[in-house]
Scaffold this active site. Structure first.
Site, PDB file in Angstrom:
ATOM      1  N   ARG A   1       0.685  -1.112  -0.109  1.00 47.94           N
ATOM      2  CA  ARG A   1      -0.017  -0.172  -0.037  1.00 47.94           C
ATOM      3  C   ARG A   1       0.939   1.172  -0.007  1.00 47.94           C
ATOM      4  O   ARG A   1       1.961   1.180   0.526  1.00 47.94           O
ATOM      5  CB  ARG A   1      -0.750  -0.043   1.208  1.00 47.94           C
ATOM      6  CG  ARG A   1      -1.885   1.200   1.213  1.00 47.94           C
ATOM      7  CD  ARG A   1      -2.603   1.321   2.412  1.00 47.94           C
ATOM      8  NE  ARG A   1      -3.634   2.442   2.505  1.00 47.94           N
ATOM      9  CZ  ARG A   1      -4.341   2.784   3.544  1.00 47.94           C
ATOM     10  NH1 ARG A   1      -4.412   1.816   4.664  1.00 47.94           N
ATOM     11  NH2 ARG A   1      -4.804   3.808   3.588  1.00 47.94           N
ATOM     12  N   HIS A   2       0.360   2.182  -0.792  1.00 50.68           N
ATOM     13  CA  HIS A   2       1.204   3.504  -0.659  1.00 50.68           C
ATOM     14  C   HIS A   2       1.394   4.098   0.637  1.00 50.68           C
ATOM     15  O   HIS A   2       0.596   3.826   1.686  1.00 50.68           O
ATOM     16  CB  HIS A   2       0.589   4.513  -1.671  1.00 50.68           C
ATOM     17  CG  HIS A   2      -0.910   4.808  -1.139  1.00 50.68           C
ATOM     18  ND1 HIS A   2      -0.979   5.893  -0.167  1.00 50.68           N
ATOM     19  CD2 HIS A   2      -2.138   4.796  -1.366  1.00 50.68           C
ATOM     20  CE1 HIS A   2      -2.240   6.175   0.152  1.00 50.68           C
ATOM     21  NE2 HIS A   2      -2.679   5.338  -0.536  1.00 50.68           N
TER      22      HIS A   2
ATOM     23  N   THR B   1      -9.867   7.972  -0.014  1.00 56.10           N
ATOM     24  CA  THR B   1      -8.971   8.911  -1.286  1.00 56.10           C
ATOM     25  C   THR B   1      -8.878   7.650  -2.328  1.00 56.10           C
ATOM     26  O   THR B   1      -8.405   6.896  -2.457  1.00 56.10           O
ATOM     27  CB  THR B   1      -7.764   8.939  -0.691  1.00 56.10           C
ATOM     28  OG1 THR B   1      -7.784   9.499   0.582  1.00 56.10           O
ATOM     29  CG2 THR B   1      -7.113  10.199  -1.814  1.00 56.10           C
TER      30      THR B   1
ATOM     31  N   ARG C   1       0.538   8.741  -5.928  1.00 55.95           N
ATOM     32  CA  ARG C   1       0.990   8.494  -4.519  1.00 55.95           C
ATOM     33  C   ARG C   1       1.589   7.166  -4.418  1.00 55.95           C
ATOM     34  O   ARG C   1       2.547   6.591  -3.617  1.00 55.95           O
ATOM     35  CB  ARG C   1      -0.031   8.550  -3.359  1.00 55.95           C
ATOM     36  CG  ARG C   1      -1.541   7.767  -3.888  1.00 55.95           C
ATOM     37  CD  ARG C   1      -2.589   8.241  -3.043  1.00 55.95           C
ATOM     38  NE  ARG C   1      -3.982   7.696  -2.892  1.00 55.95           N
ATOM     39  CZ  ARG C   1      -4.784   8.091  -4.005  1.00 55.95           C
ATOM     40  NH1 ARG C   1      -4.637   9.205  -4.651  1.00 55.95           N
ATOM     41  NH2 ARG C   1      -5.966   7.257  -4.052  1.00 55.95           N
TER      42      ARG C   1
ATOM     43  N   GLU D   1      -7.571   2.594  -6.918  1.00 56.43           N
ATOM     44  CA  GLU D   1      -8.324   2.596  -5.721  1.00 56.43           C
ATOM     45  C   GLU D   1      -9.869   2.506  -6.036  1.00 56.43           C
ATOM     46  O   GLU D   1     -10.173   2.969  -7.212  1.00 56.43           O
ATOM     47  CB  GLU D   1      -8.005   3.697  -4.646  1.00 56.43           C
ATOM     48  CG  GLU D   1      -8.894   3.783  -3.354  1.00 56.43           C
ATOM     49  CD  GLU D   1      -8.559   2.522  -2.875  1.00 56.43           C
ATOM     50  OE1 GLU D   1      -8.987   1.422  -3.144  1.00 56.43           O
ATOM     51  OE2 GLU D   1      -8.177   2.684  -1.392  1.00 56.43           O
ATOM     52  N   TRP D   2     -10.653   1.950  -5.189  1.00 54.62           N
ATOM     53  CA  TRP D   2     -11.930   1.903  -5.289  1.00 54.62           C
ATOM     54  C   TRP D   2     -12.632   3.128  -5.491  1.00 54.62           C
ATOM     55  O   TRP D   2     -12.175   4.235  -4.783  1.00 54.62           O
ATOM     56  CB  TRP D   2     -12.550   1.436  -3.911  1.00 54.62           C
ATOM     57  CG  TRP D   2     -13.835   0.735  -4.060  1.00 54.62           C
ATOM     58  CD1 TRP D   2     -15.055   1.456  -4.254  1.00 54.62           C
ATOM     59  CD2 TRP D   2     -14.342  -0.407  -3.548  1.00 54.62           C
ATOM     60  NE1 TRP D   2     -16.098   0.707  -4.358  1.00 54.62           N
ATOM     61  CE2 TRP D   2     -15.627  -0.718  -3.625  1.00 54.62           C
ATOM     62  CE3 TRP D   2     -13.740  -1.553  -2.913  1.00 54.62           C
ATOM     63  CZ2 TRP D   2     -16.665  -1.704  -3.390  1.00 54.62           C
ATOM     64  CZ3 TRP D   2     -14.292  -2.712  -2.627  1.00 54.62           C
ATOM     65  CH2 TRP D   2     -15.791  -2.814  -2.749  1.00 54.62           C
TER      66      TRP D   2
ATOM     67  N   TYR E   1     -14.865   5.732  -4.840  1.00 57.04           N
ATOM     68  CA  TYR E   1     -15.779   6.150  -3.849  1.00 57.04           C
ATOM     69  C   TYR E   1     -17.147   6.932  -3.951  1.00 57.04           C
ATOM     70  O   TYR E   1     -17.919   7.191  -3.226  1.00 57.04           O
ATOM     71  CB  TYR E   1     -15.023   6.789  -2.667  1.00 57.04           C
ATOM     72  CG  TYR E   1     -13.925   5.744  -1.993  1.00 57.04           C
ATOM     73  CD1 TYR E   1     -14.255   4.759  -1.564  1.00 57.04           C
ATOM     74  CD2 TYR E   1     -12.634   6.261  -1.894  1.00 57.04           C
ATOM     75  CE1 TYR E   1     -13.277   3.814  -0.844  1.00 57.04           C
ATOM     76  CE2 TYR E   1     -11.571   5.583  -1.633  1.00 57.04           C
ATOM     77  CZ  TYR E   1     -11.895   4.429  -1.122  1.00 57.04           C
ATOM     78  OH  TYR E   1     -11.002   3.646  -0.378  1.00 57.04           O
TER      79      TYR E   1
ATOM     80  N   ARG F   1      -6.959  -4.951  -0.281  1.00 55.15           N
ATOM     81  CA  ARG F   1      -7.651  -5.560   0.944  1.00 55.15           C
ATOM     82  C   ARG F   1      -8.601  -6.700  -0.111  1.00 55.15           C
ATOM     83  O   ARG F   1      -8.927  -7.840   0.221  1.00 55.15           O
ATOM     84  CB  ARG F   1      -8.259  -5.024   1.883  1.00 55.15           C
ATOM     85  CG  ARG F   1      -7.360  -4.180   2.617  1.00 55.15           C
ATOM     86  CD  ARG F   1      -8.107  -3.256   3.579  1.00 55.15           C
ATOM     87  NE  ARG F   1      -9.157  -3.691   4.455  1.00 55.15           N
ATOM     88  CZ  ARG F   1      -9.876  -3.187   5.021  1.00 55.15           C
ATOM     89  NH1 ARG F   1      -9.932  -1.629   5.002  1.00 55.15           N
ATOM     90  NH2 ARG F   1     -10.967  -3.475   5.903  1.00 55.15           N
TER      91      ARG F   1
ATOM     92  N   HIS G   1       0.891 -25.909  -0.622  1.00 58.87           N
ATOM     93  CA  HIS G   1       1.516 -27.057  -1.325  1.00 58.87           C
ATOM     94  C   HIS G   1       2.152 -27.095  -2.802  1.00 58.87           C
ATOM     95  O   HIS G   1       1.882 -27.883  -3.520  1.00 58.87           O
ATOM     96  CB  HIS G   1       0.516 -28.064  -1.348  1.00 58.87           C
ATOM     97  CG  HIS G   1      -0.104 -28.465  -0.140  1.00 58.87           C
ATOM     98  ND1 HIS G   1      -1.507 -28.156   0.421  1.00 58.87           N
ATOM     99  CD2 HIS G   1       0.412 -28.638   1.317  1.00 58.87           C
ATOM    100  CE1 HIS G   1      -1.914 -28.445   1.418  1.00 58.87           C
ATOM    101  NE2 HIS G   1      -0.748 -28.520   1.992  1.00 58.87           N
TER     102      HIS G   1
END
Length: 242
Positions: free
Chosen positions: A9-10, A22, A66, A110-111, A113, A192, A222
């Site tokens: 992550r930044h 953000t 970023r 990023e998502w 928003y 995530r 495995h």
């Protein structure tokens, strides 16, 4: 060796520090954020560290500044110039340590928003309460005017499929595995979500945290590409031989 996918992550920004969501807003890293990313690079990158630059085959980075600045500060030592720079840094500043190709991709932006851009979780809860809406869960509802979980899943699943087909499917074994690791530099919510989709879980089950500047490791159990896994404690210190 078993191929791995590292997610970073930044570093800290003013909005991440204050808990503001953000997405499309592009903010610089704070001075402390830059300092911590440099320290992360020194601690976790190297031939005897968690991320071995010479083993990287591909690096994906978000279009946001970023994230790109974070990759610069890690000082991985790419042979090629970074796509957003006119030239590569002089070798005496950053020695070449990897042949990995660096790719900017919207798949890990990023998502989106939407109407919640720039708001804190507390502000979102207050806004929803004012509008007569129930509690908010991004993993099941997404964001009004932004992306739904299904939108995010589509772009992440496509990227994961590409990683496995292009870089990981042939990366198992003593010889092939030396250059099959992948690095992703992006954002909190999207990484995530990426980790959950890596192991084939719905976003509604997400219970993961990745702080600004945090590093995660994804791989397989495995030595089997059909058994994707999240590695806990991915950095193991080897003991000295007697």
């Amino acid at each position: 060796m078993t191929p791995r996918c590292f997610i970073i992550r930044h570093g800290e920004t003013e909005w991440s520090l204050n808990g503001r969501h953000t997405g499309v807003t592009d903010l610089p890293l704070t001075a402390n954020g830059e300092k911590r990313i440099k320290a992360t690079g020194k601690a976790l990158l190297g031939n005897d560290r968690l991320i071995v630059p010479k083993n990287l085959v591909h690096i994906y980075v978000s279009p946001r500044h970023r994230a790109q600045r974070t990759l610069e500060l890690l000082q991985i030592g790419c042979r090629e110039r970074l796509p957003w720079n006119e030239r590569r840094k002089p070798e005496n500043e950053e020695p070449i340590r990897t042949e990995a190709h660096v790719e900017i991709t919207d798949a890990i932006r990023e998502w989106d928003y939407g109407e919640y851009e720039g708001l804190t979780s507390k502000q979102i809860r207050e806004l929803r309460e004012k509008n007569g809406q129930g509690p908010w869960d991004i993993w099941t509802e997404g964001c009004p005017g932004g992306e739904t979980p299904e939108d995010v899943i589509r772009r992440l699943d496509g990227l994961i499929a590409d990683i496995r087909e292009k870089y990981h499917s042939k990366g198992f074994g003593s010889s092939a595995g030396h250059k099959s690791d992948v690095l992703i530099v992006a954002h909190g919510h999207i990484l995530r979500a990426f980790a959950m989709r890596w192991i084939g879980k719905p976003l509604s089950e997400t219970a993961l945290i990745l702080e600004a500047g945090g590093v995660g490791t994804l791989s397989y159990e495995h030595h089997n590409i059909d058994e994707p896994a999240i590695i806990l404690g991915g950095f193991v210190v080897e003991g000295e031989e007697d």
